[in-house]
Design an enzyme around this catalytic site. Structure first.
Site, PDB file in Angstrom:
ATOM      1  CD  GLU A  20     -18.293  -0.764 -56.738  1.00  0.00           C
ATOM      2  OE1 GLU A  20     -19.069  -1.131 -55.847  1.00  0.00           O
ATOM      3  OE2 GLU A  20     -17.112  -1.154 -56.816  1.00  0.00           O
ATOM      4  CB  SER A  42     -17.281  -6.162 -48.450  1.00  0.00           C
ATOM      5  OG  SER A  42     -17.972  -7.032 -49.292  1.00  0.00           O
TER       6      SER A  42
END
Ligand code: ADP
Length: 381
Positions: free
Chosen positions: A136, A206
């Site tokens: 990621e 998040s």
């Protein structure tokens, strides 16, 4: 090229802790290619559903205003579409893909984020789709550089960020970046592929990751924090009974954190001059919540304080990384910054103020979508 083995259409999927981001590359040059019949049929089926709609199921949204036209990916020209839905709806979306018959069509799904691992079995068993998995953070950087190179207006910064009247947004031409006051210092920085290194990336999803990027595929995760978008949204849910992120942002916009936070001036009666702390600096986040007159605190003030607390903490970490690595530009991305100019302007001010004007906060208009774009790297590279 590896692309020959990866059938169109191409999807990039970033399955994050809160939101799943889906990018779809729609070719617009179909006619020139070898097997146009099947490709056109598949493209049409997808077009009829994805591109003709702006909403999918109950919670899927296409950000039409972000659409990128005329993009070249590995000798193909097309449009990139940007779609998002809550990750908790993933099982529903797997069923949706199944029911629309998309799974039967041959296509290439590149996937990143924790969910690319977590949901890979379901995708395989339910849909017969195999994810091409990518890291990621690697995807994030590749996506940033790809979009910045393809969209000259992608990057921007604020002048006078906290001044209601004088605040202005300016485009930052990443490829030929100019900042009049520091042009001299810039001479030392090398420019590669039209992009300038080094830079810091602060990704506020998040959670928070802070990366140092020194060159193409040359980066390290230097820091991070759990006080990010999830923290802000969580506090607003529990303290203010907000149902959505948008509601939390609207509430915060009407609030005043000075009713909640203890400022330097609340303690000193003014500035703390000897160490250079202005009176309006937050000394203790939520510090007024245990005072006897806390009844006058409104929910909008709590939301604003949650926002400012989150920004201050992230800003401090990002700036530390920039200072300790001697880097002047900090690029803030992630969906915490979606519909959230208060946070961006707060971060811009914090970077400028606490670095005495030597560090600059930059922002990118595709905010949370870079991982999804960058995991198409097998095609982009
Ligand atoms: P992740 O990959 O961890 O899901 P994102 O970059 O997608 O990270 O950012 C998630 C954060 O973005 C949330 O914690 C919240 O603060 C914010 N956010 C922005 N828009 C939304 C939305 N529509 N729904 C939920 N969270 C949102």
């Amino acid at each position: 090229s590896i692309v020959d083995d990866l059938p169109m259409p191409w999807f990039g999927l970033d399955i994050g802790g809160t939101l799943t981001k889906l990018v779809y590359f729609e070719p617009t040059d179909t006619d020139e290619f070898i097997d146009p019949e099947t490709e056109r049929l598949v493209a049409k089926t997808i077009h009829n559903y994805l591109v003709s709609n702006k909403a999918y199921g109950e919670a899927g949204v296409r950000d039409v205003y972000l659409q990128l036209n005329n993009v070249n990916i590995n000798a193909r020209t097309g449009v990139i579409h940007f779609i998002r839905f809550p990750t908790e709806r993933m099982p529903y979306f797997i069923q949706l893909v199944k029911s629309k018959g998309f799974a039967q069509m041959s296509s290439t799904v590149c996937a990143t984020g924790g969910g690319a691992i977590k949901y890979s079995k379901d995708a395989e068993q339910e849909l017969g789709i195999q994810f091409y998995k990518a890291d990621e953070l690697e995807s994030l950087i590749k996506g940033i550089e790809f979009v910045a190179a393809n969209n000259p207006d992608e990057c921007f910064y604020y002048d006078n960020p906290l001044d209601e009247e004088k605040c202005r947004k300016f485009i930052w031409r990443w490829s030929s970046a100019r900042c009049s006051s520091t042009d001299e210092e810039r001479k030392d920085e090398h420019v590669k592929d039209g992009l300038q290194y080094p830079y810091v990336v602060c990704n506020i999803g998040s959670g928070v990751s802070v990366l140092v990027v020194r060159g193409k595929s040359q980066f390290e995760r230097a820091s991070g924090s759990s006080i990010g978008g999830g923290f802000f949204a969580g506090l607003c849910c529990m303290l203010c009974k907000c149902e959505t992120f948008e509601e939390a942002i609207e509430l915060a916009a009407r609030g005043d954190n000075k009713n909640v936070d203890k400022l330097v001036r609340d303690i000193y009666g003014g500035d703390y001059d000897s160490v250079g702390l202005p009176g309006d600096t937050v000394a203790a986040s939520f510090g007024k919540c245990c005072a006897s007159d806390r009844e006058k605190i409104r929910v909008e003030d709590l939301a604003r304080s949650a926002l400012v607390t989150t920004c201050n903490n992230i800003g401090s970490i990002a700036l530390n990384v920039a200072i300790s690595h001697g880097i002047d530009r900090i690029v803030f991305v992630g969906n915490f910054l979606r519909v959230n100019p208060i946070a961006s302007r707060h971060l811009a001010h914090a970077m400028n103020f606490w670095s005495k004007g030597t560090k600059k906060a930059l922002f990118l208009s595709h905010e949370g979508y870079f991982g999804a774009v960058g995991c198409l790297d097998k095609l982009v590279d």
